[in-house]
Scaffold this active site. Structure first.
Site, mmCIF file in Angstrom:
data_model
loop_
_atom_site.group_PDB
_atom_site.id
_atom_site.type_symbol
_atom_site.label_atom_id
_atom_site.label_comp_id
_atom_site.label_asym_id
_atom_site.label_seq_id
_atom_site.Cartn_x
_atom_site.Cartn_y
_atom_site.Cartn_z
ATOM 1 N N THR A 196 5.059 -4.381 -6.140
ATOM 2 C CA THR A 196 5.801 -3.516 -7.065
ATOM 3 C C THR A 196 6.413 -4.373 -8.167
ATOM 4 O OG1 THR A 196 6.245 -1.949 -5.302
ATOM 5 C CG2 THR A 196 7.727 -1.892 -7.199
ATOM 6 N N GLU A 199 1.350 0.835 -4.385
ATOM 7 C CA GLU A 199 1.208 1.402 -3.028
ATOM 8 C C GLU A 199 2.292 2.442 -2.803
ATOM 9 O OE1 GLU A 199 3.431 0.888 -0.428
ATOM 10 O OE2 GLU A 199 4.781 -0.509 -1.449
ATOM 11 N N LEU A 210 3.136 3.474 0.512
ATOM 12 C CA LEU A 210 3.237 3.478 1.977
ATOM 13 C C LEU A 210 4.686 3.614 2.399
ATOM 14 C CD1 LEU A 210 0.986 0.336 2.615
ATOM 15 C CD2 LEU A 210 0.277 2.731 2.441
ATOM 16 N N LEU A 213 15.557 16.150 0.608
ATOM 17 C CA LEU A 213 16.663 17.021 0.185
ATOM 18 C C LEU A 213 17.536 17.286 1.405
ATOM 19 C CD1 LEU A 213 14.882 19.468 -2.268
ATOM 20 C CD2 LEU A 213 16.869 18.059 -2.779
ATOM 21 N N CYS A 271 12.752 -0.808 -0.217
ATOM 22 C CA CYS A 271 12.121 -0.297 -1.445
ATOM 23 C C CYS A 271 13.061 0.492 -2.346
ATOM 24 C CB CYS A 271 10.924 0.574 -1.069
ATOM 25 S SG CYS A 271 9.776 -0.286 -0.013
HETATM 26 C C1 UGA Z 1 9.523 4.496 0.273
HETATM 27 C C2 UGA Z 1 8.649 5.606 -0.314
HETATM 28 O O1 UGA Z 1 8.811 6.809 0.422
HETATM 29 C C3 UGA Z 1 7.179 5.215 -0.292
HETATM 30 O O2 UGA Z 1 6.413 6.212 -0.945
HETATM 31 C C4 UGA Z 1 7.020 3.884 -1.019
HETATM 32 O O3 UGA Z 1 5.672 3.428 -0.982
HETATM 33 C C5 UGA Z 1 7.875 2.836 -0.348
HETATM 34 O O4 UGA Z 1 9.270 3.270 -0.419
HETATM 35 C C6 UGA Z 1 7.710 1.543 -1.092
HETATM 36 O O5 UGA Z 1 8.128 1.451 -2.245
HETATM 37 O O6 UGA Z 1 7.080 0.633 -0.560
HETATM 38 P P1 UGA Z 1 10.243 3.764 2.736
HETATM 39 O O7 UGA Z 1 11.122 2.732 2.115
HETATM 40 O O8 UGA Z 1 9.435 3.406 3.918
HETATM 41 O O9 UGA Z 1 9.211 4.351 1.648
HETATM 42 O O10 UGA Z 1 11.235 4.900 3.122
HETATM 43 P P2 UGA Z 1 11.341 6.496 3.099
HETATM 44 O O11 UGA Z 1 10.723 7.087 4.295
HETATM 45 O O12 UGA Z 1 10.946 7.050 1.794
HETATM 46 O O13 UGA Z 1 12.919 6.602 3.254
HETATM 47 C C7 UGA Z 1 13.755 5.942 2.304
HETATM 48 C C8 UGA Z 1 15.210 6.071 2.661
HETATM 49 O O14 UGA Z 1 15.650 7.360 2.391
HETATM 50 C C9 UGA Z 1 15.569 5.824 4.109
HETATM 51 O O15 UGA Z 1 16.756 5.071 4.154
HETATM 52 C C10 UGA Z 1 15.815 7.189 4.667
HETATM 53 O O16 UGA Z 1 16.686 7.190 5.750
HETATM 54 C C11 UGA Z 1 16.438 7.810 3.469
HETATM 55 N N1 UGA Z 1 16.426 9.251 3.467
HETATM 56 C C12 UGA Z 1 15.259 9.918 3.472
HETATM 57 C C13 UGA Z 1 17.633 9.903 3.427
HETATM 58 O O17 UGA Z 1 18.694 9.298 3.386
HETATM 59 N N2 UGA Z 1 17.632 11.252 3.393
HETATM 60 C C14 UGA Z 1 16.509 11.939 3.376
HETATM 61 O O18 UGA Z 1 16.570 13.165 3.310
HETATM 62 C C15 UGA Z 1 15.277 11.272 3.434
#
Ligand code: UGA
Length: 462
Positions: free
Chosen positions: A123, A155, A157, A267, A277
């Site tokens: 990134t 990516e 992911l 949401l 990330c």
């Molecule tokens: C995120 C993106 O979703 C991916 O598409 C992207 O590729 C990746 O970053 C990256 O840049 O490599 P990730 O960091 O694995 O993926 O995490 P997510 O599942 O998106 O969750 C991100 C954060 O949001 C977590 O701390 C999660 O707990 C938080 N979250 C998620 C909330 O606080 N509330 C929610 O409703 C949903």
């Protein structure tokens, strides 16, 4: 195709293994010998569900191997992916690893005049691929782009579902220097069944930041709504959001069936976003805007709301207990999200720090995080290996990560074992679970009646 992937990190190894599983011949490269050895032994150097199982057959069939020798890997490949880390340093992305790897690839390109495609997967902020990466490659290779190809292929992911996300992507974005580069990369992705978006290199870089910034914005919006609901008796964020989701623009009805798109899971209010990330990318995009003389008030707000989450939850706990000094607080969940053992930028870190500052006695439990060495440095914390040892004699439980396991706990017995059965549920993870009547349950986005809050309410309504 013959592929080299530089960087045996989370993105690099998932990409390499996924491409090998789709039939390509892949060599992974890393300067850390321990990562190379563990990859060759079939053990990913980090936890990611399903990766070990995907790695085993491709190693056995000889379609994937790892090495520290960048030159041999690049010279035997048609395409080289750059998947090195781009951590944040002073609010800006640190491109040292990317520059070094580009230089090494360029030196290999100098030893032949055949066309070779270089793909940036890391990134990076817009402009990095066509300036830093291109110039470094050209300088080291002694030839111009065009005699070799260049693409930017972000990516998408998610940790915890990265294997599934890689094998079944919802889109593949190909930022291309020229058509030959784009076509070659599209050919490599032929076994994947999804739309391919061809763009300019900078669009591809920006798409990645815009995607993560949108997710962070939805989360911070939900958290701000939670704060407003918590200050408004008679409202409950879950009820509000459940009605909001029914907007057909958020959950379309197709042939009489309502879809529940994954975007809705962002949401939801909670302890805030974390991980390697979202925090890094929102900050990098914000600084990128500043460097162009732009204010970015939305991104500023997104970060400010997120930064305030730990203090908000600790304040609610303090309000419920009266004071935190000497109180035994049981923290449930350390990883930044369920399904991962990653604690990078996890909200748990800020919460634990604040609890320690307020002289609480902090116990922690996480179904997956077992190594705490050096992660939470500022205070002594007591790691517990079971919910029973975590909660016995505790003054409060604070849920930080929404592990589904927590719903399976015998909360009746656990509450009985606590000194004071106060539960602050930072993820509404126990929503709908019946708790003993003696328990005080404080969820996110739910007004909690205290004498003080009632007095405040009377003042506002006067
Ligand atoms: C995120 C993106 O979703 C991916 O598409 C992207 O590729 C990746 O970053 C990256 O840049 O490599 P990730 O960091 O694995 O993926 O995490 P997510 O599942 O998106 O969750 C991100 C954060 O949001 C977590 O701390 C999660 O707990 C938080 N979250 C998620 C909330 O606080 N509330 C929610 O409703 C949903």
């Amino acid at each position: 195709m013959r592929i080299a992937v530089v960087g045996i990190g989370y993105v690099g190894l998932v990409t390499a293994t996924g491409l090998a599983a789709k039939g390509h011949d892949v060599t992974c490269v890393d300067s850390h010998p321990s990562r190379v050895v563990s990859t060759n032994n079939g053990v990913p150097p980090f936890y990611e569900p399903g990766l070990e199982e995907l790695l085993a057959p491709v190693l056995q069939e000889g379609r994937l191997r790892a090495t520290t020798d960048l030159h041999s890997a690049v010279s035997c490949a048609d395409v080289t992916f750059l998947a090195v880390g781009t951590p944040t340093k002073d609010g800006h992305i640190d491109l040292t690893g990317l520059r070094d790897a580009s230089e090494g690839i360029g030196e290999s390109l100098a030893q032949s005049d055949s066309w070779h495609l270089v793909v940036v997967k890391s990134t990076v902020v817009p402009g990095t691929t066509d300036t830093l990466v291109r110039i470094t490659l050209e300088h080291a290779a002694g030839r111009k782009v065009g005699t070799f190809g260049l693409c930017m292929n972000p990516e998408f992911l998610r940790e915890g579902t990265a294997v599934e996300d890689f094998l079944r992507p919802d889109r593949i974005v190909i930022g291309q220097w020229d058509q030959r580069s784009g076509k070659t990369l599209a050919e490599l992705y032929r076994p994947f069944d999804c739309p391919i978006v061809f763009t300019a290199l900078r669009d591809a870089e920006m798409i990645k930041y815009a995607s993560n910034a949108l997710l962070a914005t939805l989360i911070s919006f939900s958290n701000e709504m939670a704060d407003i609901c918590e200050a408004t008796p008679g409202t409950d964020l879950d009820r509000v959001m459940n009605a909001l989701y029914l907007d057909r623009r958020l959950s379309p009805v197709i042939e009489g069936r309502r879809l529940s798109p994954g975007i809705l899971s962002y949401l939801k209010a909670g302890c805030g976003y974390g991980g390697s990330c979202l925090p890094k990318d929102v900050l990098a995009l914000r600084n990128f805007a500043s460097e162009r003389g732009l204010a970015a008030p939305v991104l500023d707000g997104v970060m400010a709301v997120n930064a305030a989450r730990p203090a908000r939850l600790v304040a609610r706990l303090e309000q419920a207990l009266g004071c935190l000094e000497g109180m035994v607080v049981a923290v449930l969940g350390l990883s930044f999200k369920p399904g991962s053992d990653d604690m990078r930028d996890s909200p748990a870190l800020g919460i634990i720090d604040l609890l320690c500052q307020k002289s609480a006695i902090v116990r922690v439990f996480d179904p997956c995080v077992k190594q705490l060495n050096g992660v939470v440095s500022s205070c002594p914390i007591v790691p517990c290996s079971s919910p029973e040892t975590l909660l016995v004699g505790a003054d409060a439980a604070l849920i930080v990560t929404a592990w589904p396991d927590f719903r399976q706990f015998d909360w009746n017995t656990l509450c009985m074992s606590m000194r004071r059965p106060v539960i602050v549920d930072g993820r509404n993870a126990l929503s709908g679970i019946s708790l003993p009547s003696q328990a005080t349950y404080i969820g996110v986005g739910k007004y909690h009646f205290t004498e003080e809050s009632l007095r405040n309410e009377q003042c506002i309504n006067r």
